[in-house]
Scaffold this motif. Structure first.
Motif, PDB file in Angstrom:
ATOM      1  N   ASP A   1       0.853  -1.194   0.000  1.00 20.72           N
ATOM      2  CA  ASP A   1       0.000   0.000   0.000  1.00 20.72           C
ATOM      3  C   ASP A   1       0.884   1.238   0.000  1.00 20.72           C
ATOM      4  OD1 ASP A   1      -1.927   1.938   0.278  1.00 20.72           O
ATOM      5  OD2 ASP A   1      -2.644   1.266   2.238  1.00 20.72           O
ATOM      6  N   VAL A   2       0.960   1.918  -1.128  1.00 19.48           N
ATOM      7  CA  VAL A   2       1.823   3.090  -1.274  1.00 19.48           C
ATOM      8  C   VAL A   2       1.114   4.313  -0.702  1.00 19.48           C
ATOM      9  CG1 VAL A   2       3.066   4.545  -2.909  1.00 19.48           C
ATOM     10  CG2 VAL A   2       2.880   2.079  -3.324  1.00 19.48           C
ATOM     11  N   GLY A   3       1.735   4.936   0.308  1.00 24.73           N
ATOM     12  CA  GLY A   3       1.100   6.023   1.024  1.00 24.73           C
ATOM     13  C   GLY A   3       0.112   5.499   2.041  1.00 24.73           C
TER      14      GLY A   3
ATOM     15  N   LEU B   1      -1.608  -7.352  -9.798  1.00 25.56           N
ATOM     16  CA  LEU B   1      -2.626  -6.305  -9.876  1.00 25.56           C
ATOM     17  C   LEU B   1      -2.113  -4.998  -9.317  1.00 25.56           C
ATOM     18  CD1 LEU B   1      -5.769  -5.899 -10.471  1.00 25.56           C
ATOM     19  CD2 LEU B   1      -6.061  -6.194  -8.000  1.00 25.56           C
ATOM     20  N   MET B   2      -2.405  -3.921 -10.013  1.00 29.31           N
ATOM     21  CA  MET B   2      -2.105  -2.569  -9.549  1.00 29.31           C
ATOM     22  C   MET B   2      -3.397  -1.769  -9.526  1.00 29.31           C
ATOM     23  SD  MET B   2      -1.653   0.788 -10.825  1.00 29.31           S
ATOM     24  CE  MET B   2      -0.375   1.916 -11.297  1.00 29.31           C
ATOM     25  N   VAL B   3      -3.715  -1.139  -8.386  1.00 32.41           N
ATOM     26  CA  VAL B   3      -4.915  -0.320  -8.243  1.00 32.41           C
ATOM     27  C   VAL B   3      -4.494   1.070  -7.796  1.00 32.41           C
ATOM     28  CG1 VAL B   3      -7.131  -0.023  -7.077  1.00 32.41           C
ATOM     29  CG2 VAL B   3      -6.320  -2.328  -7.645  1.00 32.41           C
ATOM     30  N   PHE B   4      -4.812   2.058  -8.625  1.00 32.41           N
ATOM     31  CA  PHE B   4      -4.356   3.438  -8.419  1.00 32.41           C
ATOM     32  C   PHE B   4      -5.599   4.324  -8.336  1.00 32.41           C
ATOM     33  CE2 PHE B   4      -2.557   7.494  -9.954  1.00 32.41           C
ATOM     34  CZ  PHE B   4      -1.353   7.535  -9.300  1.00 32.41           C
TER      35      PHE B   4
ATOM     36  N   ALA C   1       8.204  -7.457  -7.223  1.00 33.46           N
ATOM     37  CA  ALA C   1       8.332  -7.912  -5.840  1.00 33.46           C
ATOM     38  C   ALA C   1       7.038  -8.431  -5.234  1.00 33.46           C
ATOM     39  CB  ALA C   1       8.878  -6.776  -4.966  1.00 33.46           C
ATOM     40  N   VAL C   2       5.881  -7.881  -5.640  1.00 28.95           N
ATOM     41  CA  VAL C   2       4.628  -8.207  -4.948  1.00 28.95           C
ATOM     42  C   VAL C   2       3.526  -8.539  -5.951  1.00 28.95           C
ATOM     43  CG1 VAL C   2       5.191  -6.752  -2.954  1.00 28.95           C
ATOM     44  CG2 VAL C   2       3.902  -5.764  -4.864  1.00 28.95           C
ATOM     45  N   GLN C   3       2.545  -9.274  -5.458  1.00 24.74           N
ATOM     46  CA  GLN C   3       1.413  -9.622  -6.330  1.00 24.74           C
ATOM     47  C   GLN C   3       0.461  -8.452  -6.523  1.00 24.74           C
ATOM     48  OE1 GLN C   3       2.333 -11.398  -3.577  1.00 24.74           O
ATOM     49  NE2 GLN C   3       1.869 -13.568  -3.814  1.00 24.74           N
ATOM     50  N   ILE C   4       0.324  -7.603  -5.501  1.00 24.29           N
ATOM     51  CA  ILE C   4      -0.656  -6.522  -5.540  1.00 24.29           C
ATOM     52  C   ILE C   4      -0.027  -5.245  -5.008  1.00 24.29           C
ATOM     53  CG2 ILE C   4      -2.908  -5.723  -4.710  1.00 24.29           C
ATOM     54  CD1 ILE C   4      -3.630  -8.722  -4.285  1.00 24.29           C
ATOM     55  N   CYS C   5      -0.187  -4.157  -5.749  1.00 26.40           N
ATOM     56  CA  CYS C   5       0.287  -2.851  -5.305  1.00 26.40           C
ATOM     57  C   CYS C   5      -0.872  -1.867  -5.448  1.00 26.40           C
ATOM     58  CB  CYS C   5       1.487  -2.396  -6.127  1.00 26.40           C
ATOM     59  SG  CYS C   5       2.300  -0.909  -5.465  1.00 26.40           S
ATOM     60  N   ILE C   6      -1.195  -1.167  -4.358  1.00 25.49           N
ATOM     61  CA  ILE C   6      -2.335  -0.262  -4.364  1.00 25.49           C
ATOM     62  C   ILE C   6      -1.929   1.112  -3.845  1.00 25.49           C
ATOM     63  CG2 ILE C   6      -3.884  -2.202  -3.933  1.00 25.49           C
ATOM     64  CD1 ILE C   6      -4.272  -1.096  -1.071  1.00 25.49           C
ATOM     65  N   SER C   7      -2.735   2.093  -4.184  1.00 26.54           N
ATOM     66  CA  SER C   7      -2.598   3.431  -3.610  1.00 26.54           C
ATOM     67  C   SER C   7      -3.980   4.056  -3.595  1.00 26.54           C
ATOM     68  CB  SER C   7      -1.634   4.284  -4.435  1.00 26.54           C
ATOM     69  OG  SER C   7      -1.523   5.577  -3.870  1.00 26.54           O
ATOM     70  N   SER C   8      -4.400   4.534  -2.431  1.00 20.63           N
ATOM     71  CA  SER C   8      -5.741   5.083  -2.272  1.00 20.63           C
ATOM     72  C   SER C   8      -5.666   6.514  -1.753  1.00 20.63           C
ATOM     73  CB  SER C   8      -6.545   4.222  -1.288  1.00 20.63           C
ATOM     74  OG  SER C   8      -7.826   4.763  -1.060  1.00 20.63           O
ATOM     75  N   ASN C   9      -6.124   7.461  -2.576  1.00 22.13           N
ATOM     76  CA  ASN C   9      -6.179   8.876  -2.187  1.00 22.13           C
ATOM     77  C   ASN C   9      -4.814   9.422  -1.786  1.00 22.13           C
ATOM     78  OD1 ASN C   9      -9.132   9.239  -2.408  1.00 22.13           O
ATOM     79  ND2 ASN C   9      -9.192   7.767  -0.736  1.00 22.13           N
ATOM     80  N   VAL C  10      -3.816   9.097  -2.587  1.00 24.08           N
ATOM     81  CA  VAL C  10      -2.445   9.535  -2.309  1.00 24.08           C
ATOM     82  C   VAL C  10      -1.867  10.348  -3.457  1.00 24.08           C
ATOM     83  CG1 VAL C  10      -0.077   8.745  -1.878  1.00 24.08           C
ATOM     84  CG2 VAL C  10      -1.987   7.596  -0.756  1.00 24.08           C
ATOM     85  N   ALA C  11      -2.209  10.009  -4.692  1.00 25.91           N
ATOM     86  CA  ALA C  11      -1.562  10.629  -5.857  1.00 25.91           C
ATOM     87  C   ALA C  11      -1.670  12.147  -5.855  1.00 25.91           C
ATOM     88  CB  ALA C  11      -2.160  10.072  -7.145  1.00 25.91           C
ATOM     89  N   GLU C  12      -2.779  12.691  -5.315  1.00 19.83           N
ATOM     90  CA  GLU C  12      -2.941  14.143  -5.278  1.00 19.83           C
ATOM     91  C   GLU C  12      -2.024  14.804  -4.257  1.00 19.83           C
ATOM     92  OE1 GLU C  12      -6.286  12.584  -2.526  1.00 19.83           O
ATOM     93  OE2 GLU C  12      -5.196  11.942  -4.341  1.00 19.83           O
ATOM     94  N   HIS C  13      -1.303  13.986  -3.466  1.00 18.74           N
ATOM     95  CA  HIS C  13      -0.413  14.532  -2.444  1.00 18.74           C
ATOM     96  C   HIS C  13       1.060  14.445  -2.830  1.00 18.74           C
ATOM     97  CE1 HIS C  13      -3.771  15.015   0.245  1.00 18.74           C
ATOM     98  NE2 HIS C  13      -4.097  13.745   0.108  1.00 18.74           N
ATOM     99  N   VAL C  14       1.356  13.977  -4.036  1.00 20.70           N
ATOM    100  CA  VAL C  14       2.750  13.882  -4.469  1.00 20.70           C
ATOM    101  C   VAL C  14       2.950  14.729  -5.727  1.00 20.70           C
ATOM    102  CG1 VAL C  14       3.050  11.584  -3.471  1.00 20.70           C
ATOM    103  CG2 VAL C  14       2.333  11.801  -5.834  1.00 20.70           C
TER     104      VAL C  14
ATOM    105  N   GLU D   1       6.287   3.487 -10.735  1.00 24.87           N
ATOM    106  CA  GLU D   1       6.985   2.726  -9.699  1.00 24.87           C
ATOM    107  C   GLU D   1       6.116   1.579  -9.180  1.00 24.87           C
ATOM    108  OE1 GLU D   1      10.290   3.149  -7.573  1.00 24.87           O
ATOM    109  OE2 GLU D   1      10.332   3.064  -9.753  1.00 24.87           O
ATOM    110  N   MET D   2       4.839   1.847  -9.037  1.00 28.07           N
ATOM    111  CA  MET D   2       3.929   0.799  -8.573  1.00 28.07           C
ATOM    112  C   MET D   2       3.878  -0.358  -9.565  1.00 28.07           C
ATOM    113  SD  MET D   2       0.897   3.195  -7.007  1.00 28.07           S
ATOM    114  CE  MET D   2      -0.241   1.819  -6.757  1.00 28.07           C
ATOM    115  N   LEU D   3       3.846  -0.047 -10.836  1.00 29.93           N
ATOM    116  CA  LEU D   3       3.870  -1.107 -11.848  1.00 29.93           C
ATOM    117  C   LEU D   3       5.205  -1.851 -11.836  1.00 29.93           C
ATOM    118  CD1 LEU D   3       2.116   0.600 -14.884  1.00 29.93           C
ATOM    119  CD2 LEU D   3       1.258  -1.345 -13.567  1.00 29.93           C
ATOM    120  N   ARG D   4       6.269  -1.114 -11.620  1.00 30.04           N
ATOM    121  CA  ARG D   4       7.598  -1.745 -11.609  1.00 30.04           C
ATOM    122  C   ARG D   4       7.694  -2.840 -10.548  1.00 30.04           C
ATOM    123  NH1 ARG D   4      11.912  -1.484  -8.528  1.00 30.04           N
ATOM    124  NH2 ARG D   4      11.189   0.299  -7.291  1.00 30.04           N
TER     125      ARG D   4
END
Length: 278
Positions: free
Chosen positions: A75-77, A160-163, A128-141, A150-153
């Motif tokens: 979970d990014v952020g 699965l990637m959920v942005f 590295a991981v099967q699932i990478c997500i970020s929820s309500n974070v992109a507007e803060h970077v 980076e999440m796709l990488r």
């Protein structure tokens, strides 16, 4: 029309499993919780956590035919780890990544494996991981699409990637400074300071940035050939209103939160282990 706008999913015209949850009652429940974001974050994030785990679980099952049990969810952020319990109940190992140490400890929560790091330079190896997500974070970077890359990488092929992010011109784009953000982010920040005697937590140009729905659709359109966009839809809308994402202009005002769901095309998949994320 952008390729990602033509359908909410590109898998043989199938409706995402999650669509059955996207009811008007769900929308009203989630939108009603927003008033607690600043005053009682546990209430706000508790509802969003349940919804996020459902969303990710449904799309992962659509993609792989499997549940979240045994997966690693990065979970990014992720802040202090509000989502940990929900993903834990689903049988996943949840790993939040957060650059701000004060946010990591904001709620007195402790999540094993929490990582301090930037979403724009994730401290994980490729695939590295099967699932990478970020929820309500992109507007803060400041560089949200670098974060998306980076999440796709770090997502495994076949994973699965959920942005998901808040759209600037939507009703919640200014966060606590809204609705004055419609007159400009700086104006909204100054007005908040005059009224409350302090800077807003989400300061425009520093920790809050203007990200449009069109930006997410453009990113989805321009992803490399080894990336498949599974769905693009407005997160808090009932299924019968997902069409608004296809209308330029209108989507900036009404979408509120855009979700982009993607996968890396699988080549050869190995069995995932917890050590893969190290």
């Amino acid at each position: 029309m952008l390729r990602a706008e033509r359908s909410t999913t590109r898998r043989a015209g199938q409706r995402p499993r999650f669509a059955r949850r996207a009811t008007l009652c769900r929308s009203l429940r989630l939108l009603g919780s927003f008033r607690f974001e600043q005053t009682d974050p546990a209430v706000f994030y508790g509802g969003v956590a349940t919804d996020t785990a459902d969303l990710v679980g449904d799309f992962y099952r659509d993609l792989t035919g499997e549940s979240l049990r045994g997966t690693i969810v990065l979970d990014v952020g992720g802040g202090p780890g509000y989502f940990a319990d929900e993903f834990g109940r689903a049988g996943a190992r949840y790993l939040p990544v957060e650059p701000d140490p004060s946010e990591m400890h904001a709620a007195g929560l402790r999540v094993a494996g929490s990582v301090r790091g930037s979403g724009m330079a994730l401290p994980f190896r490729d695939d590295a991981v099967q699932i990478c997500i970020s929820s309500n974070v992109a507007e803060h970077v400041p560089q949200p699409w670098l974060m998306a890359a980076e999440m796709l990488r770090v997502t495994k092929p076949g994973g699965l990637m959920v942005f998901s992010y808040t759209v600037w011109l939507g009703p919640f784009g200014g966060h606590e400074t809204g609705p004055w953000h419609y007159l400009g982010g700086e104006y909204a920040a100054r007005r908040y300071r005059r009224k409350h005697g302090r800077e807003p937590k989400n300061r425009f140009g520093r920790s809050l940035f203007a990200v449009r729905a069109a930006d997410g659709l453009r990113w989805a359109r321009d992803t490399p050939d080894d990336i498949e966009i599974l769905a693009v839809f407005p997160r808090y809308h009932p299924r019968w209103a997902w069409w608004v994402v296809r209308v330029p202009g209108l989507r900036e005002l009404l979408v509120s939160n855009l979700v982009v769901v993607a996968t890396k095309r699988a080549s050869a998949l190995g069995e995932p282990t917890a050590e893969d994320a190290a």
